[in-house]
Design an enzyme around this catalytic site. Structure first.
Site, PDB file in Angstrom:
ATOM      1  N   GLU A 124       1.762   6.833   5.640  1.00  0.00           N
ATOM      2  CA  GLU A 124       3.088   6.551   5.074  1.00  0.00           C
ATOM      3  C   GLU A 124       4.235   7.108   5.917  1.00  0.00           C
ATOM      4  O   GLU A 124       5.102   7.839   5.428  1.00  0.00           O
ATOM      5  CB  GLU A 124       3.160   7.075   3.640  1.00  0.00           C
ATOM      6  CG  GLU A 124       2.114   6.436   2.736  1.00  0.00           C
ATOM      7  CD  GLU A 124       2.095   7.002   1.328  1.00  0.00           C
ATOM      8  OE1 GLU A 124       2.967   7.839   0.998  1.00  0.00           O
ATOM      9  OE2 GLU A 124       1.199   6.624   0.553  1.00  0.00           O
ATOM     10  N   ASP A 156      -5.058  -0.890  -6.547  1.00  0.00           N
ATOM     11  CA  ASP A 156      -4.984  -0.901  -8.010  1.00  0.00           C
ATOM     12  C   ASP A 156      -3.897  -1.896  -8.396  1.00  0.00           C
ATOM     13  O   ASP A 156      -2.936  -2.105  -7.658  1.00  0.00           O
ATOM     14  CB  ASP A 156      -4.720   0.489  -8.610  1.00  0.00           C
ATOM     15  CG  ASP A 156      -3.585   1.249  -7.947  1.00  0.00           C
ATOM     16  OD1 ASP A 156      -2.517   0.651  -7.676  1.00  0.00           O
ATOM     17  OD2 ASP A 156      -3.738   2.459  -7.687  1.00  0.00           O
TER      18      ASP A 156
END
Length: 378
Positions: free
Chosen positions: A184, A292
């Protein structure tokens, strides 16, 4: 990234509806079995007993995906492997495991040069004893980072970063087959993340340095860059593309890209496959690393159906690209999902609900991966 949430007592209404639906399908079949046995021409006699009908077998996801050469993974909290229902799912359905939290910097080196690999070692032993791949997450990340690292000046931070990467990669050498080396590092507009202490203190070169040190520490491990919100072609994924293209042009040892996949049902980018393909065309392999798909809570049947469709679509997009090698779901059961604590009003993001009942998304994923890659035989 995956804090525990309290177990939910009882069964949800969606769970009860799914159980009733399955019962409606299975009951006529179970009733028909003894009737069919009595329709034969021979009489088994009064002392004969009829064997009970075997329970329906749940498909084994890892075995089905194996035919597509696709790793199926789950993010695992090692301490929950002591919970029988949790362990049964991971034992049965995973070909790959990754630590949810226990390999992050705040756990492995909470204080300078004080190392704690106990829980990481526990997961490594589990992977070894069950024949599963172990994916390492993560070596350099601005979050879940101890305060002592953030307080360092440039020279000390550079030394601390290199020492952390080297020590952790060497410790798990021969056990971890791939690492998220840097996590990230790119902002939503495609620029380098300005709130990262590494970016702010060390500048752009820290990313290449981390990959170089990781490669020296474990030359056989695949080294990946991992990020979220890069599922489709957008400003952030363009920034990641430019980053990894530059690293490759400089012969920095980067092998793979992790596309996380924290998604909202009904909002899957329609260019996911195209985006995966362009990174593969650079010479990288790609993995969906943290999948997810959240829905509004409480989950409706319609939302769960959309979620199932989206899980299948992600798998189909990955399978359509030869260099997309794995799909990891970020957690096992909704009981412990991190989603409700970070996305107010959302939850139910995983394949098994809080009562360990498989959801429509599980069946959809089984069907999608079972189809394999185009042209697959057998």
């Amino acid at each position: 990234m995956s804090p525990a949430v309290p177990a939910r007592p009882g069964r949800s209404r969606a769970t009860v509806r799914r159980a009733r639906s399955r019962a409606a399908v299975l009951l006529p079949l179970l009733v028909a079995l003894p009737l069919a046995a009595c329709s034969g021409t021979s009489d088994p006699g009064p002392d004969a007993t009829t064997a009970p009908a075997p329970a329906p077998l749940e498909p084994v996801l890892a075995e089905i995906a194996g035919g597509s050469a696709l790793d199926i993974g789950f993010a695992v909290a090692p301490e929950r492997l002591d919970e029988p229902e949790y362990r049964e799912i991971v034992d049965k359905h995973a070909s790959l495991v990754v630590a949810e939290n226990v390999m992050k910097w705040e756990t492995t080196e909470a204080a300078d040069d004080e190392w704690d690999f106990a829980e990481g070692d526990r997961l490594a032993e589990y992977a070894r004893s069950t024949g599963k791949k172990l994916y390492g997450h993560t070596l350099v990340w601005h979050s879940q980072l101890p305060a002592w690292v953030k307080a360092l000046d440039a020279d000390a931070m550079q030394e601390a970063m290199e020492d952390h990467v080297r020590t952790q990669a060497e410790h798990f050498r021969g056990q971890v087959f791939a690492w998220d080396v840097v996590n990230e590092a790119v902002d939503e507009d495609g620029s380098r993340r300005s709130d990262s202490p590494f970016q702010a203190t060390l500048g752009d070169d820290y990313i290449a340095d981390a990959f170089e040190v990781a490669h020296e520490a474990d030359p056989d491990a695949q080294l990946c860059y991992n990020d979220y919100d890069i599922e489709g072609v957008n400003a952030k994924s363009d920034g990641v593309y430019a980053l990894v293209e530059d690293l490759l042009a400089r012969d920095v040892p980067i092998d793979c890209l992790g596309i996380q996949g924290h998604l909202t049902a009904g909002k899957l980018p329609d260019d996911l496959q195209e985006n995966i393909q362009r990174f593969v065309d650079l010479g990288l392999t790609v993995r969906i690393t943290e999948l997810d798909i959240r829905v509004e809570s409480p989950a409706s049947d319609e939302a769960l159906a959309q979620q199932a469709e989206d899980y299948a679509s992600v798998a189909t997009a990955c399978l359509a690209v030869e260099g997309c090698l794995g799909l990891t779901v970020w957690g096992v059961t909704d009981r412990y999902s991190w989603i409700p604590m970070w996305f107010e009003g959302f939850g139910d993001a995983l394949l098994w609900d809080a009562d360990y009942e498989p959801k429509p998304a599980f069946d959809a994923l089984v069907e999608a991966v079972g189809k394999g890659r185009p042209g697959r035989t057998g």
